[in-house]
Design a protein around this motif. Structure first.
Motif, PDB file in Angstrom:
ATOM      1  N   ALA A 136       9.471 -20.758  16.377  1.00 10.34           N
ATOM      2  CA  ALA A 136       8.542 -21.058  14.789  1.00 10.34           C
ATOM      3  C   ALA A 136       8.023 -19.969  14.128  1.00 10.34           C
ATOM      4  O   ALA A 136       8.007 -20.070  12.186  1.00 10.34           O
ATOM      5  N   CYS A 137       7.651 -19.528  15.020  1.00  5.76           N
ATOM      6  CA  CYS A 137       6.596 -18.244  14.374  1.00  5.76           C
ATOM      7  C   CYS A 137       7.224 -17.195  13.797  1.00  5.76           C
ATOM      8  O   CYS A 137       7.043 -16.480  12.156  1.00  5.76           O
ATOM      9  N   ALA A 138       8.582 -16.666  14.163  1.00  5.33           N
ATOM     10  CA  ALA A 138       9.178 -15.674  13.337  1.00  5.33           C
ATOM     11  C   ALA A 138       9.486 -16.686  11.727  1.00  5.33           C
ATOM     12  O   ALA A 138       8.952 -15.278  11.092  1.00  5.33           O
ATOM     13  N   ALA A 139      10.224 -17.654  12.019  1.00  7.39           N
ATOM     14  CA  ALA A 139      10.184 -18.022  11.132  1.00  7.39           C
ATOM     15  C   ALA A 139       9.422 -18.034   9.462  1.00  7.39           C
ATOM     16  O   ALA A 139       9.560 -17.685   8.629  1.00  7.39           O
ATOM     17  N   LEU A 140       7.957 -18.188  10.207  1.00  9.71           N
ATOM     18  CA  LEU A 140       7.166 -18.142   9.146  1.00  9.71           C
ATOM     19  C   LEU A 140       6.773 -17.156   8.565  1.00  9.71           C
ATOM     20  O   LEU A 140       5.971 -16.605   7.711  1.00  9.71           O
ATOM     21  N   VAL A 141       6.860 -15.924   9.680  1.00 11.16           N
ATOM     22  CA  VAL A 141       6.159 -14.320   9.251  1.00 11.16           C
ATOM     23  C   VAL A 141       7.512 -13.710   8.533  1.00 11.16           C
ATOM     24  O   VAL A 141       7.368 -12.336   7.988  1.00 11.16           O
ATOM     25  N   GLY A 142       8.560 -13.994   8.620  1.00 13.46           N
ATOM     26  CA  GLY A 142       9.474 -13.065   7.724  1.00 13.46           C
ATOM     27  C   GLY A 142      10.664 -13.226   8.915  1.00 13.46           C
ATOM     28  O   GLY A 142      11.250 -13.878   9.312  1.00 13.46           O
ATOM     29  N   ALA A 143      11.423 -12.614   9.552  1.00 18.10           N
ATOM     30  CA  ALA A 143      12.415 -11.528  10.466  1.00 18.10           C
ATOM     31  C   ALA A 143      11.953 -10.604  11.212  1.00 18.10           C
ATOM     32  O   ALA A 143      13.119  -9.742  11.616  1.00 18.10           O
ATOM     33  N   PRO A 144      11.321 -10.812  12.480  1.00 15.64           N
ATOM     34  CA  PRO A 144      10.706  -9.582  13.057  1.00 15.64           C
ATOM     35  C   PRO A 144      11.904 -10.086  14.461  1.00 15.64           C
ATOM     36  O   PRO A 144      11.285  -8.651  15.190  1.00 15.64           O
ATOM     37  N   LEU A 250       6.001  -4.162   7.208  1.00 17.02           N
ATOM     38  CA  LEU A 250       5.012  -5.614   7.191  1.00 17.02           C
ATOM     39  C   LEU A 250       5.626  -5.532   4.869  1.00 17.02           C
ATOM     40  O   LEU A 250       4.749  -4.290   5.017  1.00 17.02           O
ATOM     41  N   ARG A 251       5.782  -5.854   4.518  1.00 24.04           N
ATOM     42  CA  ARG A 251       6.055  -5.439   3.130  1.00 24.04           C
ATOM     43  C   ARG A 251       6.148  -6.959   2.649  1.00 24.04           C
ATOM     44  O   ARG A 251       6.883  -7.968   2.514  1.00 24.04           O
ATOM     45  N   HIS A 252       5.211  -7.058   1.590  1.00 28.63           N
ATOM     46  CA  HIS A 252       5.225  -8.131   0.196  1.00 28.63           C
ATOM     47  C   HIS A 252       4.594  -9.744   1.946  1.00 28.63           C
ATOM     48  O   HIS A 252       5.105 -10.662   0.968  1.00 28.63           O
ATOM     49  N   GLY A 253       3.800  -8.885   2.271  1.00 25.60           N
ATOM     50  CA  GLY A 253       3.736 -10.295   3.163  1.00 25.60           C
ATOM     51  C   GLY A 253       4.596 -11.022   4.177  1.00 25.60           C
ATOM     52  O   GLY A 253       4.652 -11.841   4.620  1.00 25.60           O
ATOM     53  N   LEU A 254       5.449 -10.110   4.569  1.00 29.10           N
ATOM     54  CA  LEU A 254       6.988  -9.648   5.417  1.00 29.10           C
ATOM     55  C   LEU A 254       6.986  -8.850   6.661  1.00 29.10           C
ATOM     56  O   LEU A 254       6.444  -8.484   6.116  1.00 29.10           O
ATOM     57  N   MET A 255       6.875  -9.505   7.959  1.00 24.46           N
ATOM     58  CA  MET A 255       6.930  -8.498   9.117  1.00 24.46           C
ATOM     59  C   MET A 255       8.364  -8.889   9.331  1.00 24.46           C
ATOM     60  O   MET A 255       8.901  -9.815   9.642  1.00 24.46           O
TER      61      MET A 255
END
Length: 338
Positions: A136-144, A250-255
């Motif tokens: 869930a957290c990964a989906a919210l922040v990008g593709a970490p 971390l680019r454009h608010g995405l991890m």
């Protein structure tokens, strides 16, 4: 007084056919529950769970017997579920996220085994998977989590701290992306500080970090940090901490953690393979290429000890590798997919 286990020495074929459904309800939003999870709760006569999780599925509980338990009453939840199932009832024992990831599946099986339960018992058990906090957290922040990752809980309520610290140190040294569960509570405030210290011994201070609180719940909050400023963030028991690896950006608010395609393909030229690489074949620095290089270096006079230090691998592993007759022929290796 602790929970009282219901011991059964042998399966009773005349006993009521009760069921325990270990339901992962996902991050908290009903929209992110699986169809099977919703169906399992609908089938249940009794729903057992931590009070907060019960609130998350309140709209699905009409007409159900509901057993609410506190934060540290995991064994009581399992005992209550077994008692109801022994009466022939279908019990949904709910966990947030996935029941098998820091959830109720493990404690429930411990209670069942202690009570003499076997898979042939009249009480049947089903685990219904759900999206864990790291998903869930990964989906919210990008593709970490696109590359190798692991999850480590900082709770030392049941696990000795040296065990946790060794796992943190090994994961940090191995360059895993790491999801930290249970990072901090009202009483446990130093564990996250120690985790940061261990990671800083292996990672750059500017390594991207995301702290996600209450993913997909009403008070959701996302805080992007660096490893150096991690402990300045507002972190609690509803938070999950994602620490990037050496390639995470971390680019454009995405991890985002690259999978490694740029190592093999020219991303600006239609995805063609780079010089020395072949689509569908192991990377030139993959196992076969690495083995060939190690054998060549050793043949040229580089000692096994120096090779172990160069590649940061155990000496015993290098010695075993050198004992092999030769590296496999790359052309004979079965084709892999990406």
């Amino acid at each position: 007084m602790g929970p009282q286990l219901l011991r059964t020495e042998s399966p009773d074929q005349t006993a009521p056919k009760g069921r325990i459904l270990l339901v992962g309800i996902g991050p908290g939003s009903v929209d992110h529950m699986t169809h099977r999870a919703r169906a399992a709760i609908a089938e249940a006569d009794v729903v057992v769970g931590y009070v907060t999780y019960i609130k998350l599925v309140a709209d699905l509980l009409e007409g159900k017997e509901v057993v609410r338990k506190g934060m540290t009453e995991e064994l009581d939840r399992a005992v209550s579920a077994l008692a109801a199932a022994r009466q022939g009832k279908t019990v949904a024992l709910i966990s947030s996220g996935d029941a098998g990831v820091y959830g109720m599946a493990g404690p429930t099986y411990e209670v069942l085994f202690e009570a003499g339960w076997t898979p042939d018992d009249a009480v049947q058990v089903e685990i219904i998977p759900g999206a864990s906090a790291l998903n869930a957290c990964a989906a919210l922040v990008g593709a970490p989590l696109t590359h190798d990752f692991c999850a480590i809980s900082l709770s030392d309520l049941l696990t000795p701290w040296p065990v946790i610290a060794r796992r943190l140190n090994a994961a940090a040294a191995a360059d895993f992306v790491v999801a930290l569960y249970n990072p901090k509570s009202g009483r446990r405030t130093r564990q996250i500080v120690e985790a940061q210290r261990l990671f800083l011994a292996h990672r750059r201070a500017d390594t991207p970090v995301a702290i996600v609180k209450s993913a997909y719940r009403r008070r959701q909050n996302i805080d992007f940090r660096t490893l150096e400023t991690l402990c300045e963030a507002d972190i609690g028991m509803l938070s999950t901490v994602l620490i990037g690896n050496s390639n995470t950006v971390l680019r454009h608010g995405l991890m985002v953690t690259p999978r490694g395609y740029a190592n093999k393909y020219d991303l600006q030229d239609g995805g063609g393979a780079r010089a020395g690489e072949k689509a569908g074949r192991s990377l030139s620095t993959g196992l076969d290429g690495w083995l060939a290089g190690v054998l060549a270096d050793h043949a040229s006079g580089v000692s096994a000890a120096d090779l172990a230090q160069r590649h940061r691998l155990p000496l015993d592993y290098i010695l075993a590798t050198l004992a092999e007759p030769s590296a496999p022929d790359a052309e004979e290796v079965t084709q892999d997919t990406e």
